[in-house]
Write a protein that holds these residues in place. Structure first.
Motif, PDB file in Angstrom:
ATOM      1  N   ILE A 110       0.872  -1.178   0.000  1.00 32.65           N
ATOM      2  CA  ILE A 110       0.000   0.000   0.000  1.00 32.65           C
ATOM      3  C   ILE A 110       0.905   1.221   0.000  1.00 32.65           C
ATOM      4  O   ILE A 110       1.803   1.341   0.834  1.00 32.65           O
ATOM      5  CB  ILE A 110      -0.918   0.019   1.248  1.00 32.65           C
ATOM      6  N   VAL A 111       0.652   2.105  -0.967  1.00 36.22           N
ATOM      7  CA  VAL A 111       1.582   3.204  -1.221  1.00 36.22           C
ATOM      8  C   VAL A 111       0.845   4.535  -1.104  1.00 36.22           C
ATOM      9  O   VAL A 111      -0.291   4.666  -1.550  1.00 36.22           O
ATOM     10  CB  VAL A 111       2.212   3.049  -2.630  1.00 36.22           C
ATOM     11  N   GLY A 112       1.506   5.534  -0.524  1.00 33.43           N
ATOM     12  CA  GLY A 112       0.912   6.861  -0.370  1.00 33.43           C
ATOM     13  C   GLY A 112       1.066   7.703  -1.620  1.00 33.43           C
ATOM     14  O   GLY A 112       1.671   7.284  -2.608  1.00 33.43           O
ATOM     15  N   ASP A 165      -7.073   7.413   7.459  1.00 28.72           N
ATOM     16  CA  ASP A 165      -6.710   8.799   7.123  1.00 28.72           C
ATOM     17  C   ASP A 165      -6.524   8.969   5.620  1.00 28.72           C
ATOM     18  O   ASP A 165      -6.887   9.997   5.044  1.00 28.72           O
ATOM     19  CB  ASP A 165      -5.426   9.209   7.846  1.00 28.72           C
ATOM     20  N   GLN A 166      -5.936   7.942   4.997  1.00 36.24           N
ATOM     21  CA  GLN A 166      -5.700   8.007   3.552  1.00 36.24           C
ATOM     22  C   GLN A 166      -7.027   8.064   2.791  1.00 36.24           C
ATOM     23  O   GLN A 166      -7.171   8.802   1.826  1.00 36.24           O
ATOM     24  CB  GLN A 166      -4.899   6.783   3.103  1.00 36.24           C
ATOM     25  N   VAL A 167      -7.984   7.243   3.268  1.00 36.35           N
ATOM     26  CA  VAL A 167      -9.288   7.211   2.625  1.00 36.35           C
ATOM     27  C   VAL A 167      -9.960   8.576   2.725  1.00 36.35           C
ATOM     28  O   VAL A 167     -10.585   9.054   1.770  1.00 36.35           O
ATOM     29  CB  VAL A 167     -10.166   6.108   3.264  1.00 36.35           C
ATOM     30  N   GLU A 168      -9.815   9.199   3.880  1.00 35.66           N
ATOM     31  CA  GLU A 168     -10.399  10.530   4.079  1.00 35.66           C
ATOM     32  C   GLU A 168      -9.756  11.561   3.153  1.00 35.66           C
ATOM     33  O   GLU A 168     -10.433  12.420   2.605  1.00 35.66           O
ATOM     34  CB  GLU A 168     -10.166  10.989   5.536  1.00 35.66           C
ATOM     35  N   ALA A 169      -8.436  11.440   3.008  1.00 35.37           N
ATOM     36  CA  ALA A 169      -7.680  12.519   2.378  1.00 35.37           C
ATOM     37  C   ALA A 169      -7.650  12.434   0.849  1.00 35.37           C
ATOM     38  O   ALA A 169      -7.443  13.447   0.187  1.00 35.37           O
ATOM     39  CB  ALA A 169      -6.251  12.529   2.913  1.00 35.37           C
ATOM     40  N   HIS A 170      -7.838  11.240   0.292  1.00 34.31           N
ATOM     41  CA  HIS A 170      -7.599  11.071  -1.151  1.00 34.31           C
ATOM     42  C   HIS A 170      -8.816  10.503  -1.870  1.00 34.31           C
ATOM     43  O   HIS A 170      -9.564   9.717  -1.302  1.00 34.31           O
ATOM     44  CB  HIS A 170      -6.381  10.178  -1.375  1.00 34.31           C
ATOM     45  N   GLU A 187     -12.303   5.354  -8.270  1.00 35.33           N
ATOM     46  CA  GLU A 187     -12.657   6.426  -7.354  1.00 35.33           C
ATOM     47  C   GLU A 187     -12.999   5.818  -5.990  1.00 35.33           C
ATOM     48  O   GLU A 187     -13.410   4.665  -5.901  1.00 35.33           O
ATOM     49  CB  GLU A 187     -13.813   7.265  -7.908  1.00 35.33           C
ATOM     50  N   MET A 188     -12.815   6.615  -4.918  1.00 37.29           N
ATOM     51  CA  MET A 188     -12.961   6.089  -3.564  1.00 37.29           C
ATOM     52  C   MET A 188     -14.384   5.594  -3.278  1.00 37.29           C
ATOM     53  O   MET A 188     -14.572   4.666  -2.493  1.00 37.29           O
ATOM     54  CB  MET A 188     -12.537   7.164  -2.549  1.00 37.29           C
ATOM     55  N   ILE A 234      -1.522  -1.143  -4.218  1.00 39.00           N
ATOM     56  CA  ILE A 234      -2.630  -0.196  -4.190  1.00 39.00           C
ATOM     57  C   ILE A 234      -2.033   1.148  -3.771  1.00 39.00           C
ATOM     58  O   ILE A 234      -1.479   1.265  -2.677  1.00 39.00           O
ATOM     59  CB  ILE A 234      -3.734  -0.611  -3.192  1.00 39.00           C
ATOM     60  N   ALA A 235      -2.115   2.131  -4.668  1.00 41.27           N
ATOM     61  CA  ALA A 235      -1.556   3.453  -4.365  1.00 41.27           C
ATOM     62  C   ALA A 235      -2.679   4.475  -4.266  1.00 41.27           C
ATOM     63  O   ALA A 235      -3.577   4.502  -5.117  1.00 41.27           O
ATOM     64  CB  ALA A 235      -0.571   3.862  -5.467  1.00 41.27           C
ATOM     65  N   PHE A 236      -2.632   5.308  -3.237  1.00 40.87           N
ATOM     66  CA  PHE A 236      -3.615   6.383  -3.120  1.00 40.87           C
ATOM     67  C   PHE A 236      -3.240   7.501  -4.073  1.00 40.87           C
ATOM     68  O   PHE A 236      -2.068   7.696  -4.405  1.00 40.87           O
ATOM     69  CB  PHE A 236      -3.677   6.900  -1.681  1.00 40.87           C
ATOM     70  N   SER A 237      -4.278   8.240  -4.505  1.00 39.94           N
ATOM     71  CA  SER A 237      -4.036   9.313  -5.455  1.00 39.94           C
ATOM     72  C   SER A 237      -5.062  10.427  -5.241  1.00 39.94           C
ATOM     73  O   SER A 237      -6.207  10.166  -4.871  1.00 39.94           O
ATOM     74  CB  SER A 237      -4.138   8.776  -6.893  1.00 39.94           C
ATOM     75  N   ASP A 238      -4.610  11.653  -5.484  1.00 44.53           N
ATOM     76  CA  ASP A 238      -5.524  12.783  -5.383  1.00 44.53           C
ATOM     77  C   ASP A 238      -6.196  13.090  -6.711  1.00 44.53           C
ATOM     78  O   ASP A 238      -7.200  13.792  -6.754  1.00 44.53           O
ATOM     79  CB  ASP A 238      -4.780  14.036  -4.906  1.00 44.53           C
ATOM     80  N   VAL A 239      -5.602  12.598  -7.769  1.00 38.59           N
ATOM     81  CA  VAL A 239      -6.162  12.845  -9.098  1.00 38.59           C
ATOM     82  C   VAL A 239      -6.498  11.515  -9.748  1.00 38.59           C
ATOM     83  O   VAL A 239      -5.988  10.465  -9.346  1.00 38.59           O
ATOM     84  CB  VAL A 239      -5.174  13.617 -10.006  1.00 38.59           C
ATOM     85  N   GLN A 240      -7.373  11.580 -10.736  1.00 37.79           N
ATOM     86  CA  GLN A 240      -7.735  10.369 -11.458  1.00 37.79           C
ATOM     87  C   GLN A 240      -6.477   9.751 -12.047  1.00 37.79           C
ATOM     88  O   GLN A 240      -5.804  10.374 -12.870  1.00 37.79           O
ATOM     89  CB  GLN A 240      -8.739  10.731 -12.557  1.00 37.79           C
ATOM     90  N   PRO A 241      -6.126   8.501 -11.630  1.00 38.62           N
ATOM     91  CA  PRO A 241      -4.847   7.928 -12.049  1.00 38.62           C
ATOM     92  C   PRO A 241      -4.767   7.735 -13.564  1.00 38.62           C
ATOM     93  O   PRO A 241      -5.739   7.378 -14.207  1.00 38.62           O
ATOM     94  CB  PRO A 241      -4.828   6.572 -11.339  1.00 38.62           C
ATOM     95  N   GLU A 242      -3.592   7.990 -14.102  1.00 39.01           N
ATOM     96  CA  GLU A 242      -3.333   7.773 -15.523  1.00 39.01           C
ATOM     97  C   GLU A 242      -2.995   6.300 -15.736  1.00 39.01           C
ATOM     98  O   GLU A 242      -2.611   5.602 -14.801  1.00 39.01           O
ATOM     99  CB  GLU A 242      -2.119   8.606 -15.960  1.00 39.01           C
TER     100      GLU A 242
END
Lengths: 257, 252
Positions: A110-112, A165-170, A187-188, A234-242
């Protein structure tokens, strides 16, 4: 032959001269319409490609995504079935499964958002978590569907337990196979839905290699192309992953049901 | 500009525009839908009786000829984009029919059902006299009403297939996902069948009738130009009182 007055009759009439003028104008309008339709469809097909779809059709996909993400209801559920109604599913797609897999040494990373490693989970770790069965219709973009019994860990439980926290933030996750060949972005909302699983079992047996051992994604919110087999990261992302595998090959990135 | 009134409005502007806009939209929907359908040829719909396979949808020459193969992504992209245009045009047409009262032209009345054999016999040339009718005869009314209903069914079953989880209730209403797919497909075949008969009947009814769907106007039956109907032997169009009544109704 008798004729009753028409329900929407206007009673408007024309002289011969008017009718001829009208016929000419209608003919021109009709020809212009045929030409516009023909050139319009050709124009769409020849537009520059955006992720291998003509850009106007890509815009259509994105508009649909915006509409359905806005209408998304977390409380909606795909119908569930009895185990007796389910059966073993065909194998359809082997991308990312070329290497040999040793399920005993496999780890899910799991990656930030900055690429930092947040944690790793072995198959045994996942087996120790509460298990859930989900018997739903698996649907392929090709059109077929198949009722299958998934077993595994609720993705929402997993995320809430280890990465709240990751789920909340991303807003997104980017999931890849260990060899990084197959890749899906989600998407989350879909990750945290009650019917989304980290699936370990199919038809109450551990997943075989071709169905995605040791762990794959299973969710009736998405077509099969999004239900990635053999999860590596599984990497979290703030933008729609490319780089979504089929999303970058002409298909709708959202691919939601 | 003075002169004798020789043509009367038969199809209102809105009806004509939405009819002709619908044609390419439905064509795109059916074509892109066939590209999607192609992707699942392992389990095709087959027409057969008592286990005899008579016709598999589609035979190879159709798939080849229409360039359906390996176009799933493009098919989906067209289908889900143009589907909205098809829906909007359909909704606009429904509103228009209600506001103008034109929907009544399509409404079959129970009393006219007895005319069905007469209309069909007239259509295939086995009877000279067509039964009395309004704008459309009873068979046309049943057909057009069915086509409007099929449009609605295509949209409902389409959404049921498109979002079976988000719209699970709708999909349930269609009898489930596979049932919704079957309905969607049957409606498509229904549209194709309607199209063939529609073209045939329009061709038989003569150019004046076809052209009225373009210009909106057709020649009044009592003018000389009005006798362009090709269904020979049907006798004079205006038999006495009814024709005169029509004149009053429309010319006042």
């Amino acid at each position: 032959m008798s004729r009753e007055p028409e329900a929407d009759a206007t009673g408007r009439t024309l002289t011969e001269a008017q009718f001829k003028k009208r016929s000419r104008r209608s003919l021109l309008t009709g020809l212009a319409g045929i030409a516009a339709t023909g050139f319009g469809l050709r124009w769409i097909d020849n537009r520059p490609l955006d992720a291998r779809a003509p850009d106007v059709l890509r815009a259509g996909h994105e508009t649909n995504e915006a509409i359905w993400r806005r209408l998304f209801r977390d409380g909606s559920r795909a119908p569930e079935f009895a185990f007796s109604e389910s059966s073993m599913m065909r194998v359809n797609g082997r991308h990312g499964l070329d290497d040999e897999i040793d399920v005993d040494t496999w780890e899910m990373s799991i990656v930030g958002v900055d690429g930092e490693l947040l944690g790793t989970h072995t198959l045994a770790d996942l087996r120790d978590l509460p298990q859930q069965e989900l018997i739903v219709e698996h649907k392929c973009v090709e059109g077929w569907s198949h009722v299958v019994a998934w077993g595994g860990v609720s993705m929402a439980d997993f995320m809430t337990r280890f990465y709240p926290d990751q789920v909340e933030a991303h807003g997104f996750v980017d999931i890849t196979t260990p060899d990084s060949e197959y890749r899906v972005g989600l998407e989350m909302d879909a990750i945290m839905h009650a019917q989304t699983l980290l699936a370990l079992d199919l038809q109450r047996e551990p997943l075989d290699a071709e169905h995605g051992a040791p762990v794959r994604l299973a969710t009736p919110l998405k077509y099969g192309i999004k239900q990635i087999k053999r999860i590596g990261t599984i990497a979290f992302s703030d933008v729609q992953p490319e780089g979504d595998y089929w999303g970058s090959r002409g298909y709708d990135w959202y691919a939601a049901l | 500009m003075s002169g004798e009134r020789i043509a009367i409005e038969k199809h209102r502007r809105g009806n004509r525009w939405m009819h002709w806009i619908n044609f390419p939209l439905l064509a795109v929907m059916i074509y892109s839908g066939m590209r999607i359908y192609w992707a699942d040829l392992r389990d095709p719909y087959v027409f057969g009786i008592f286990g005899w396979e008579i016709f598999t949808f589609w035979p190879g020459w159709v798939n080849d000829g229409l360039n359906l193969e390996r176009k799933l992504a493009r098919g989906m992209a067209y289908h889900f984009t143009f589907g909205w245009l098809f829906l909007i045009n359909g909704l606009a047409f429904a509103v228009y029919l209600i506001r103008t009262g034109g929907w009544r032209n399509f409404m079959p009345s129970i009393g006219d059902l007895k005319n069905i054999p007469g209309v069909l016999l007239h259509d295939i040339g086995r009877r000279d006299e067509a039964p009395p009718q309004g704008k459309y005869n009873i068979v046309q009314q049943l057909t057009y009403a069915a086509v409007l209903f099929m449009g609605l069914l295509a949209i409902i079953s389409g959404f049921a297939i498109y979002k079976p989880t988000q719209l699970a209730l709708l999909t349930g209403l269609m009898g489930g996902y596979e049932s919704a797919r079957t309905i969607h497909w049957l409606v498509t075949v229904g549209f194709l069948g309607f199209f063939l008969i529609h073209i045939l009947q329009v061709a038989r009814s003569g150019f004046g009738n076809f052209w009225s769907m373009v210009t909106g106007y057709e020649y009044l039956p009592e003018t000389d130009m009005g006798h362009d109907k090709t269904d020979g032997g049907s006798g004079p169009d205006t038999g006495g009182d009814a024709g005169t009544d029509t004149d009053k109704e429309v010319l006042v």
